[in-house]
Scaffold this motif. Structure first.
Motif, PDB file in Angstrom:
ATOM      1  N   GLN A  79     -30.564 -78.722  22.974  1.00 47.94           N
ATOM      2  CA  GLN A  79     -29.612 -77.741  22.457  1.00 47.94           C
ATOM      3  C   GLN A  79     -30.002 -77.252  21.072  1.00 47.94           C
ATOM      4  OE1 GLN A  79     -25.722 -79.479  22.671  1.00 47.94           O
ATOM      5  NE2 GLN A  79     -25.691 -79.546  24.906  1.00 47.94           N
ATOM      6  N   VAL A  80     -30.430 -78.164  20.210  1.00 45.88           N
ATOM      7  CA  VAL A  80     -30.832 -77.770  18.855  1.00 45.88           C
ATOM      8  C   VAL A  80     -32.052 -76.860  18.896  1.00 45.88           C
ATOM      9  CG1 VAL A  80     -31.741 -78.649  16.672  1.00 45.88           C
ATOM     10  CG2 VAL A  80     -29.814 -79.784  17.747  1.00 45.88           C
ATOM     11  N   ASP A 140     -34.431 -71.518  18.260  1.00 45.49           N
ATOM     12  CA  ASP A 140     -35.304 -70.435  18.734  1.00 45.49           C
ATOM     13  C   ASP A 140     -34.533 -69.126  18.866  1.00 45.49           C
ATOM     14  OD1 ASP A 140     -37.313 -72.266  18.816  1.00 45.49           O
ATOM     15  OD2 ASP A 140     -37.149 -72.655  20.976  1.00 45.49           O
ATOM     16  N   LEU A 141     -33.285 -69.200  19.320  1.00 51.22           N
ATOM     17  CA  LEU A 141     -32.482 -67.996  19.463  1.00 51.22           C
ATOM     18  C   LEU A 141     -32.189 -67.364  18.114  1.00 51.22           C
ATOM     19  CD1 LEU A 141     -30.869 -66.118  21.335  1.00 51.22           C
ATOM     20  CD2 LEU A 141     -28.938 -67.679  21.104  1.00 51.22           C
ATOM     21  N   ASN A 142     -31.842 -68.184  17.128  1.00 52.41           N
ATOM     22  CA  ASN A 142     -31.558 -67.642  15.801  1.00 52.41           C
ATOM     23  C   ASN A 142     -32.797 -67.049  15.157  1.00 52.41           C
ATOM     24  OD1 ASN A 142     -28.910 -68.492  16.037  1.00 52.41           O
ATOM     25  ND2 ASN A 142     -29.259 -70.436  14.990  1.00 52.41           N
ATOM     26  N   GLU A 143     -33.944 -67.706  15.317  1.00 52.15           N
ATOM     27  CA  GLU A 143     -35.170 -67.180  14.729  1.00 52.15           C
ATOM     28  C   GLU A 143     -35.610 -65.882  15.384  1.00 52.15           C
ATOM     29  OE1 GLU A 143     -38.065 -70.215  14.889  1.00 52.15           O
ATOM     30  OE2 GLU A 143     -37.173 -71.413  13.273  1.00 52.15           O
ATOM     31  N   PRO A 201     -28.305 -80.762  13.085  1.00 47.67           N
ATOM     32  CA  PRO A 201     -27.079 -81.577  13.027  1.00 47.67           C
ATOM     33  C   PRO A 201     -27.327 -83.071  12.994  1.00 47.67           C
ATOM     34  CG  PRO A 201     -27.422 -80.797  15.246  1.00 47.67           C
ATOM     35  CD  PRO A 201     -28.508 -80.166  14.416  1.00 47.67           C
ATOM     36  N   TYR A 202     -28.567 -83.518  13.151  1.00 51.34           N
ATOM     37  CA  TYR A 202     -28.825 -84.952  13.160  1.00 51.34           C
ATOM     38  C   TYR A 202     -29.973 -85.286  12.216  1.00 51.34           C
ATOM     39  CZ  TYR A 202     -32.920 -84.010  16.099  1.00 51.34           C
ATOM     40  OH  TYR A 202     -34.129 -83.555  16.575  1.00 51.34           O
ATOM     41  N   LYS A 256     -40.978 -80.991  29.434  1.00 49.12           N
ATOM     42  CA  LYS A 256     -41.061 -82.335  30.005  1.00 49.12           C
ATOM     43  C   LYS A 256     -39.752 -83.093  29.831  1.00 49.12           C
ATOM     44  CE  LYS A 256     -46.048 -82.824  29.286  1.00 49.12           C
ATOM     45  NZ  LYS A 256     -47.107 -83.568  28.546  1.00 49.12           N
ATOM     46  N   ILE A 257     -39.122 -82.953  28.668  1.00 47.94           N
ATOM     47  CA  ILE A 257     -37.835 -83.630  28.446  1.00 47.94           C
ATOM     48  C   ILE A 257     -36.783 -83.096  29.406  1.00 47.94           C
ATOM     49  CG2 ILE A 257     -35.984 -83.968  26.767  1.00 47.94           C
ATOM     50  CD1 ILE A 257     -38.108 -83.873  24.567  1.00 47.94           C
TER      51      ILE A 257
END
Length: 357
Positions: A72-73, A78-81, A163-164, A300-301
């Motif tokens: 999600q992060v 990528d969307l914001n950039e 966020p982490y 892969k994740i």
């Protein structure tokens, strides 16, 4: 023949099918619901991979939940950039506004004089001044682009507003051999310092709204101690990554970590004929210190996460589809009945509102 005599022998009920070690790893893929066997297997897995205690004061975070958080992060970043890159304009576009026609108009506004501020020494033609300024800005922009491309530390920067904060509480030597991507080295010996036991990043994330701190090690031996000490010192947004690298090596052998996974985290040798989900250990190599995941690693994740969360049996998928289709048909029939009932009520109201003949 007496009625009390039984048919057959009781010994037949006590017989068991002889076990074959060759097929011990074969298990059914049909989900039959909760059972004592599954419960005992779950308890064995907890004893093997986790170290739960009754007096834990810290919170836990599953490896699968952490993988979902990473995906999600990365997608949001990528969307914001991409949006920022689409809205931003380069210096060439901004400099092209001052065109040759504008320079001609600018020289005409100076009473036909080809020079601006010609009474002052050291001033030249407006066209020459603007062209030199344009070339200077272009050179500076190209220089900054080359610096960004040439320096990997600037290009591989952490996710903005991540966020982490991931902390590896093992020794620095073990961190250099293998660690999770985007993790910071924070040895547990740092907590024994009397002055400045925390880094700048830890203080920025401490009890900050919308941000969490995650600690991990290989098998929860050190991370549980570090999490307990930090929670006792006032950390309220601290989480322990359950299982650490040991569970990551079993469930996410590719994509999450960089370097060579320690042998202590690898699973025991599998029986003959069983496929091992953990790859064989490669020669020791130094882990890369990176803050972002590549597109291949994220793919892969995602693939490994889907294999765990989505049932792999086609029969279960078919049953889920049939159940979903039946639920949809029931919902549509209920809507149709509801619509017919409402139409009937409306017609009854209309008839009742008409005057009697």
């Amino acid at each position: 023949m007496s009625l009390n005599r039984g048919i057959g022998s009781v010994q037949y009920l006590k017989k068991r099918i002889p076990k074959n070690e060759k097929y011990q790893h074969v298990k059914t893929r049909l989900d039959t619901g909760c059972s004592l066997t599954k419960y005992m297997e779950r308890l064995e897995e907890i004893k093997k991979n986790y170290r739960y205690r009754k007096d834990e004061i810290f919170k836990r975070l599953k490896v699968t939940t952490f993988a979902q958080l990473i995906l999600q992060v990365a997608s949001v970043s990528d969307l914001n950039e991409s949006e920022i890159d689409g809205e931003s304009h380069g210096p060439e576009d901004s400099l092209s506004v001052v065109s040759d026609a504008d320079l001609e108009c600018l020289s005409e506004h100076t009473n036909g004089s080809p020079r601006l501020l010609s009474d002052r020494p050291g001033t030249g033609d407006a066209r020459e001044i603007c062209h030199s300024a344009r070339s200077t800005l272009l050179r500076n922009h190209q220089k900054t682009e080359n610096e960004l491309v040439s320096s990997p530390e600037v290009a591989d920067r952490p996710y903005p507003d991540c966020p982490y904060l991931l902390l590896d509480v093992r020794d620095r030597d073990l961190y250099d051999l293998c660690h999770i991507i985007s993790a910071h080295s924070f040895p547990i010996a740092m907590l024994s310092r009397t002055m400045n036991p925390y880094t700048k990043d830890v203080l920025e994330y401490k009890n900050t709204a919308g941000k969490i701190i995650i600690v991990y090690d290989e098998d929860e031996r050190i991370a549980s101690q570090a999490a307990t000490v930090m929670c006792e010192r006032g950390f309220e947004n601290l989480f322990l990554l359950s299982g650490g690298l040991k569970v990551i090596a079993q469930r996410f052998p590719e994509g999450l970590t960089t370097g060579c996974i320690p042998t202590s985290c690898l699973s025991s040798p599998t029986p003959k004929g069983k496929k091992s989900s953990v790859p064989q250990q490669q020669p020791s190599q130094v882990a890369e210190k990176r803050w972002r995941f590549t597109s291949d690693e994220l793919a892969k994740i995602q693939e490994q996460l889907e294999e765990m969360l989505i049932p792999s049996n086609s029969n279960s998928r078919m049953s889920s589809r049939m159940s979903s289709s039946s639920s949809q048909s029931q919902a549509s029939s209920a809507r149709s009945r509801h619509g017919s009932s409402t139409a009937g009520r409306d017609s009854a109201r209309a008839q009742s509102s008409r005057p009697w003949k």
